[in-house]
Design a protein around this motif. Sequence first.
Motif, PDB file in Angstrom:
ATOM      1  N   TYR A  33      10.660   5.593 -11.875  1.00 38.39           N
ATOM      2  CA  TYR A  33       9.626   6.462 -12.437  1.00 38.39           C
ATOM      3  C   TYR A  33       8.538   6.671 -11.383  1.00 38.39           C
ATOM      4  O   TYR A  33       8.263   5.783 -10.572  1.00 38.39           O
ATOM      5  N   PHE A  35       4.401   8.137 -11.058  1.00 37.02           N
ATOM      6  CA  PHE A  35       3.201   8.359 -11.862  1.00 37.02           C
ATOM      7  C   PHE A  35       2.076   8.915 -10.991  1.00 37.02           C
ATOM      8  O   PHE A  35       2.008   8.650  -9.797  1.00 37.02           O
ATOM      9  N   TYR A  37      -2.070   8.479 -11.448  1.00 32.83           N
ATOM     10  CA  TYR A  37      -3.190   7.915 -12.182  1.00 32.83           C
ATOM     11  C   TYR A  37      -4.479   8.503 -11.636  1.00 32.83           C
ATOM     12  O   TYR A  37      -4.626   8.731 -10.442  1.00 32.83           O
ATOM     13  N   GLN A  39      -8.654   7.903 -11.374  1.00 28.38           N
ATOM     14  CA  GLN A  39      -9.722   6.915 -11.479  1.00 28.38           C
ATOM     15  C   GLN A  39     -11.066   7.617 -11.282  1.00 28.38           C
ATOM     16  O   GLN A  39     -11.498   7.830 -10.160  1.00 28.38           O
ATOM     17  N   MET A  45      -8.576   3.410 -15.065  1.00 25.92           N
ATOM     18  CA  MET A  45      -7.308   3.927 -14.542  1.00 25.92           C
ATOM     19  C   MET A  45      -6.636   4.681 -15.684  1.00 25.92           C
ATOM     20  O   MET A  45      -6.227   4.090 -16.680  1.00 25.92           O
ATOM     21  N   ARG A  50       3.745  11.424 -15.818  1.00 27.98           N
ATOM     22  CA  ARG A  50       4.858  10.549 -15.458  1.00 27.98           C
ATOM     23  C   ARG A  50       6.119  11.385 -15.279  1.00 27.98           C
ATOM     24  O   ARG A  50       6.358  12.316 -16.060  1.00 27.98           O
ATOM     25  N   PHE A  91      -4.277   8.308  -7.718  1.00 28.48           N
ATOM     26  CA  PHE A  91      -3.282   7.407  -7.143  1.00 28.48           C
ATOM     27  C   PHE A  91      -1.884   7.822  -7.581  1.00 28.48           C
ATOM     28  O   PHE A  91      -1.633   8.031  -8.769  1.00 28.48           O
ATOM     29  N   ASN A 102       9.375  -2.809 -14.027  1.00 25.45           N
ATOM     30  CA  ASN A 102       8.330  -1.779 -14.119  1.00 25.45           C
ATOM     31  C   ASN A 102       7.019  -2.142 -13.443  1.00 25.45           C
ATOM     32  O   ASN A 102       5.976  -1.607 -13.760  1.00 25.45           O
ATOM     33  N   MET A 103       7.056  -3.010 -12.445  1.00 23.07           N
ATOM     34  CA  MET A 103       5.845  -3.233 -11.667  1.00 23.07           C
ATOM     35  C   MET A 103       5.575  -2.022 -10.787  1.00 23.07           C
ATOM     36  O   MET A 103       6.493  -1.408 -10.267  1.00 23.07           O
ATOM     37  N   LEU A 104       4.314  -1.709 -10.623  1.00 19.62           N
ATOM     38  CA  LEU A 104       3.906  -0.497  -9.922  1.00 19.62           C
ATOM     39  C   LEU A 104       3.589  -0.762  -8.454  1.00 19.62           C
ATOM     40  O   LEU A 104       2.935  -1.743  -8.116  1.00 19.62           O
ATOM     41  N   PHE A 106       1.549   1.270  -5.527  1.00 20.55           N
ATOM     42  CA  PHE A 106       0.590   2.365  -5.446  1.00 20.55           C
ATOM     43  C   PHE A 106       0.443   2.883  -4.022  1.00 20.55           C
ATOM     44  O   PHE A 106       0.576   2.131  -3.052  1.00 20.55           O
ATOM     45  N   GLY A 107       0.118   4.165  -3.920  1.00 22.26           N
ATOM     46  CA  GLY A 107      -0.353   4.713  -2.663  1.00 22.26           C
ATOM     47  C   GLY A 107      -1.826   4.385  -2.468  1.00 22.26           C
ATOM     48  O   GLY A 107      -2.467   3.808  -3.350  1.00 22.26           O
TER      49      GLY A 107
ATOM     50  N   ARG B  31       4.160  -7.869 -21.564  1.00 20.73           N
ATOM     51  CA  ARG B  31       4.012  -7.849 -20.115  1.00 20.73           C
ATOM     52  C   ARG B  31       2.563  -7.645 -19.712  1.00 20.73           C
ATOM     53  O   ARG B  31       1.899  -6.716 -20.185  1.00 20.73           O
ATOM     54  N   TYR B  33      -0.246  -7.927 -16.158  1.00 18.76           N
ATOM     55  CA  TYR B  33      -0.277  -7.855 -14.700  1.00 18.76           C
ATOM     56  C   TYR B  33      -1.712  -8.009 -14.206  1.00 18.76           C
ATOM     57  O   TYR B  33      -2.653  -7.597 -14.881  1.00 18.76           O
ATOM     58  N   TYR B  35      -3.846  -6.858 -10.681  1.00 18.34           N
ATOM     59  CA  TYR B  35      -3.856  -6.113  -9.426  1.00 18.34           C
ATOM     60  C   TYR B  35      -5.244  -6.240  -8.787  1.00 18.34           C
ATOM     61  O   TYR B  35      -6.237  -6.454  -9.465  1.00 18.34           O
ATOM     62  N   LEU B  43      -3.857  -0.078  -5.277  1.00 22.74           N
ATOM     63  CA  LEU B  43      -3.793  -1.315  -6.042  1.00 22.74           C
ATOM     64  C   LEU B  43      -2.569  -2.102  -5.595  1.00 22.74           C
ATOM     65  O   LEU B  43      -1.495  -1.538  -5.391  1.00 22.74           O
ATOM     66  N   TRP B  97      10.366  -2.055 -20.978  1.00 13.23           N
ATOM     67  CA  TRP B  97      10.511  -1.805 -19.544  1.00 13.23           C
ATOM     68  C   TRP B  97      10.215  -0.354 -19.174  1.00 13.23           C
ATOM     69  O   TRP B  97       9.849  -0.060 -18.040  1.00 13.23           O
ATOM     70  N   GLN B 101       2.068   1.430 -17.831  1.00 15.70           N
ATOM     71  CA  GLN B 101       1.085   0.369 -17.949  1.00 15.70           C
ATOM     72  C   GLN B 101      -0.267   0.915 -18.408  1.00 15.70           C
ATOM     73  O   GLN B 101      -0.656   2.020 -18.072  1.00 15.70           O
ATOM     74  N   PHE B 103      -4.340  -0.015 -18.396  1.00 10.94           N
ATOM     75  CA  PHE B 103      -5.253  -0.803 -17.584  1.00 10.94           C
ATOM     76  C   PHE B 103      -6.556  -1.099 -18.309  1.00 10.94           C
ATOM     77  O   PHE B 103      -7.044  -0.283 -19.105  1.00 10.94           O
TER      78      PHE B 103
END
Lengths: 116, 112
Positions: A33, A35, A37, A39, A45, A50, A91, A102-104, A106-107, B31, B33, B35, B43, B97, B101, B103
């Motif tokens: 996936y 995305f 975001y 800010q 965020m 998506r 981002f 599904n951990m992100l 980022f740029g 889940r 997290y 960052y 991040l 999954w 997310q 925040f």
Amino acid sequence: AQTVTQSQPEMSVQEAETVTLSCTYDTSESNYYLFWYKQPPSRQMILVIRQEAYKQQNATENRFSVNFQKAAKSFSLKISDSQLGDTAMYFCAFADYNNAGNMLTFGGGTRLMVKP
Amino acid sequence: DADVTQTPRNRITKTGKRIMLECSQTKGHDRMYWYRQDPGLGLRLIYYSFDVKDINKGEISDGYSVSRQAQAKFSLSLESAIPNQTALYFCATSGTWDQPQHFGDGTRLSIL
């Protein structure tokens, strides 16, 4: 490991005009996936849009749309009819759902200023 | 009320101090997290937890530890703070999954 690159640290646009933010990524995965975001100065965020990699159709959300080029590993965000409230840091992020739960990733972000 | 709450919102402290950043959520997500955000770097993931008994290191876990006290609570600790840990810290949660997310509003931490 995946990497995400945003090559434009800062951009500006006049109110009501259109702006495109660039993002490229590197991965060997086929299922993922992407995305965008937002800010704002309040530092929240906020998920803008998506895209699922297996879908060929580009995602759209009101004034926000993406140009997803899977072969080129490019994922740009187009903001139409820019508004002052669009001023924010944007981002691009990648999530590999196969292995990384599904951990992100980022740029570095693009700071967008919308001018009146 | 916010679905993901981080406390404190801002914190200034001195080198060598122990710091705890707290995160609680009402979304019922398994889940969670942590960052950190640094200018130009976006991040980066510090730690993540898929349930109370499952905690994993992220990309930049050195100098940090976490505790998942309950499904709804996930704390980040800096045992001995150093100036290069000055950053904006975010907690995030997600459900299954394929869900994006969510925040919290971040904790701005300054270490002098």
